[in-house]
Structure formats: structure tokens, C-alpha cells
Design an enzyme around this catalytic site. Structure first.
Site, PDB file in Angstrom:
ATOM      1  N   LYS A 104      53.337  98.815 -20.954  1.00  0.00           N
ATOM      2  CA  LYS A 104      53.541 100.253 -21.191  1.00  0.00           C
ATOM      3  C   LYS A 104      52.288 101.041 -20.823  1.00  0.00           C
ATOM      4  CE  LYS A 104      52.191 102.430 -23.924  1.00  0.00           C
ATOM      5  NZ  LYS A 104      51.400 103.238 -24.763  1.00  0.00           N
TER       6      LYS A 104
ATOM      7  N   GLN B  79      56.174 100.079 -32.770  1.00  0.00           N
ATOM      8  CA  GLN B  79      56.786  98.843 -32.293  1.00  0.00           C
ATOM      9  C   GLN B  79      57.532  98.112 -33.417  1.00  0.00           C
ATOM     10  OE1 GLN B  79      57.096  98.024 -29.275  1.00  0.00           O
ATOM     11  NE2 GLN B  79      57.657  95.880 -29.291  1.00  0.00           N
TER      12      GLN B  79
ATOM     13  N   ASP C 202      61.678 106.855 -28.615  1.00  0.00           N
ATOM     14  CA  ASP C 202      62.481 105.631 -28.727  1.00  0.00           C
ATOM     15  C   ASP C 202      63.939 105.968 -29.042  1.00  0.00           C
ATOM     16  OD1 ASP C 202      61.437 103.059 -28.313  1.00  0.00           O
ATOM     17  OD2 ASP C 202      60.321 103.093 -30.203  1.00  0.00           O
TER      18      ASP C 202
HETATM   19  N1  GUN Z   1      60.962  96.225 -30.101  1.00  0.00           N
HETATM   20  C1  GUN Z   1      61.728  95.724 -29.099  1.00  0.00           C
HETATM   21  N2  GUN Z   1      62.130  96.703 -28.274  1.00  0.00           N
HETATM   22  C2  GUN Z   1      61.610  97.856 -28.766  1.00  0.00           C
HETATM   23  C3  GUN Z   1      61.686  99.214 -28.340  1.00  0.00           C
HETATM   24  O1  GUN Z   1      62.316  99.585 -27.352  1.00  0.00           O
HETATM   25  N3  GUN Z   1      60.998 100.101 -29.125  1.00  0.00           N
HETATM   26  C4  GUN Z   1      60.300  99.725 -30.233  1.00  0.00           C
HETATM   27  N4  GUN Z   1      59.680 100.673 -30.949  1.00  0.00           N
HETATM   28  N5  GUN Z   1      60.232  98.463 -30.651  1.00  0.00           N
HETATM   29  C5  GUN Z   1      60.882  97.549 -29.911  1.00  0.00           C
END
Ligand code: GUN
Length: 293
Positions: free
Chosen positions: A54, A98, A121
Site C-alpha cells: 500500500k 487493518q 475501506d
Molecule cells: N484485512 C484484510 N483485508 C482488509 C482490508 O481490505 N481492509 C482492512 N482494513 N483490513 C483488511
């Protein structure tokens, strides 16, 4: 005839180039640089890998990263205070925390604390609620499901009237993917660990999205000839080693499906691309709010 292999890297590169061009244009016009804050608790390997990819993608697109890495033992109150600080920070347009959170933390409260306008998200209950309701639009759509739909669109899939099966009902992927398919007028079945006769249900699918986290569970005789198969799984191959496999037994299913995503090189790169797109949108929403103020 073997399936078309859907190239997630190419689709992601197109989205990332669009975002980078839009960010350049904003900055040339004197508008603020979009900023994304990612909060990671603990040092789980998957989260660290996502953080790195990211961060690199943000840098390539001209988006500022504000990452916060905290110990797994961070108290609930401290996490919510951090979210409040990020909500108030004008350099930060998007916030992601996350998931899954370490044991003991209340995910529902943390997600609800993120400002709706910064919820890139798309996990805030109001955004998910709008996604689930007819005639409503969320501000942001969750990134991995949006990536699945983008791959299907790029591949020329028809949604209206198609039978779609989603394997998995997680809040992050399965459920929002099903809602997105429903929004596009597919007839959607969501399967989970208690579903009876998964192979028979999967065989009805014109579009099959597998998001269960079980290595190579979907076999060739689960798949309707010509179907679009989107594999969200990222699992270590059984038998040890570092090789990654999806939820779909790729080598055999590609002989039956019409189109299929590989792992790696499929959905994963789209997730990050959609996150960049959502962050750009968050910056645009902030512009509009500032103009209206
Ligand atoms: N854990 C696995 N995929 C994601 C996601 O797209 N966003 C977040 N915040 N956590 C994750």
C-alpha cells in the site's frame, strides 16, 4: 478450451495510472495532496505485507502515507483516540485500520469511530448499510469486492440476470461482494461453512467468487463450463513451503471455466488500486465540503 486468465496486475495498473493522473491534475490546480492513514496493530506478516504494498502504491500515485504501527496490546481507548486525531487531521483524507484486530479490541466500535467521509475501506456501518439498501449509495465501497467487480467488468461479464455464487460471508469480502452483485441485478447465493452441497450450488454459477481461505477447495467439477471464476483466497500451499495458492484449484478449474483469476496476480493488486481510488474520492469530497462551507 482453457479459460482466459484475467490479469489483475494489468487492471490494477490501469486504475493506478488513472488515479496518478488525477492526483497530478489536483496538485497542478493547487488542491491538497490526498493523504491516506493506515493503522496496523501487531506484527502479523500478512498485515505488514499489505502495509508495504500500500505504501509503495501510494508513493507511485502521489498520495501521502501516514502510517501508524502500534503494539498488539494497545488499549481500546488509545486506538479510538488515534482515530479521532486522524479524523481531525486535514492532511488525512482516508483512514484504514487493518483487520482483524488483535484479540480484546472491539472492531465494531473502532470502525464506527472512523469519520464517514474518511472511511475508504467502506466498513463503517452506515456505508455498509447504504450498500445493502435499494436506492442508496455508500460514499465508499470495500476495496477487495470492488476489485472483484472491476475484474469482472474488464472481462466483459454480464451481471443482470446472471447467477452469481459467493463462497464466504465475511464482512470484508463475501458479504459486500454479494451486495455489489445484487446491486447489478445478479441473482446471488451466498454460501458459508454450514451450506449443504457446496459443489452443486457452485455449479449453478455464471459468476463464482471464492473468498473462504481454504487452499484449492473449489475443484473442476464445482464449476459450470464457461463460468467467470474470481479467486480471492491467498493461502500457503498445503505441504509446506512459501508457495501461495487461492481457494480455487487453478490448474484443473482453468480447463472448465471461461475466465479465471490467478493467485498471485489476480484480485490482490486490485485491492490496493481501489484503495487509492477511494482515497482520491475522499480528497474530492473534502474539496467539495470546503467549497460548500
Ligand atoms: N484485512 C484484510 N483485508 C482488509 C482490508 O481490505 N481492509 C482492512 N482494513 N483490513 C483488511
Amino acid at each position: 478450451m482453457p479459460a482466459r486468465i484475467l490479469d489483475g496486475l494489468a487492471s490494477a495498473a490501469r486504475v493506478q495510472a488513472q488515479v496518478a493522473a488525477a492526483v497530478d491534475a489536483r496538485r497542478a490546480a493547487g488542491r491538497p495532496q490526498p493523504g491516506l492513514a493506515m493503522v496496523v496493530l501487531g506484527d502479523e506478516a500478512g498485515s505488514q505485507a499489505y502495509l508495504r504494498s500500500k505504501r509503495a502504491a501510494c508513493a507511485a500515485a502521489g498520495i501521502a502515507s501516514f502510517d501508524v504501527e502500534l503494539p498488539a496490546a494497545t488499549p481500546q481507548r488509545a486506538l479510538e483516540e488515534l482515530v479521532a486525531q486522524l479524523n481531525a487531521d486535514p492532511r488525512v483524507h482516508g483512514i484504514i485500520v487493518q483487520l482483524p484486530l488483535p484479540a480484546g479490541l472491539d472492531e465494531e466500535r473502532v470502525l464506527a469511530a472512523i469519520s464517514l467521509e474518511k472511511d475508504v475501506d467502506g466498513f463503517h456501518p452506515v456505508n455498509i448499510g447504504r450498500l445493502a439498501m435499494k436506492g442508496r449509495q455508500p460514499l465508499f465501497v470495500p476495496c477487495t469486492p470492488a476489485g472483484c467487480l472491476a475484474l469482472l467488468e474488464d472481462a466483459g461479464a454480464t451481471f443482470r440476470g446472471a447467477r452469481a455464487v459467493v463462497l464466504g460471508r465475511s464482512n470484508i469480502v463475501g458479504l459486500p461482494a454479494a451486495l455489489l452483485l445484487l446491486q447489478r441485478d445478479a441473482t446471488v447465493t451466498v454460501c458459508h461453512s454450514r451450506s449443504a452441497d457446496l459443489p452443486a450450488i457452485c455449479r449453478t454459477a455464471d459468476i463464482l467468487i471464492a473468498a473462504v481461505g481454504r487452499p484449492e477447495m473449489v475443484k473442476a467439477d464445482w464449476v459450470k463450463p464457461g463460468a467467470y471464476v474470481i479467486d480471492v483466497g491467498v493461502n500457503l500451499a498445503p505441504g509446506g513451503g512459501e508457495r501461495l495458492v487461492g481457494d480455487v484449484a487453478f490448474d484443473e478449474v482453468k480447463e472448465v471455466a471461461g475466465a479465471i483469476t490467478p493467485v498471485p496476480g489476480g484480485v490482490g493488486s486490485l485491492t490496493v488500486a481501489m484503495l487509492l481510488r477511494n482515497t482520491l474520492r475522499a480528497a474530492e469530497l473534502a474539496d467539495a465540503a470546503a467549497q460548500g462551507a
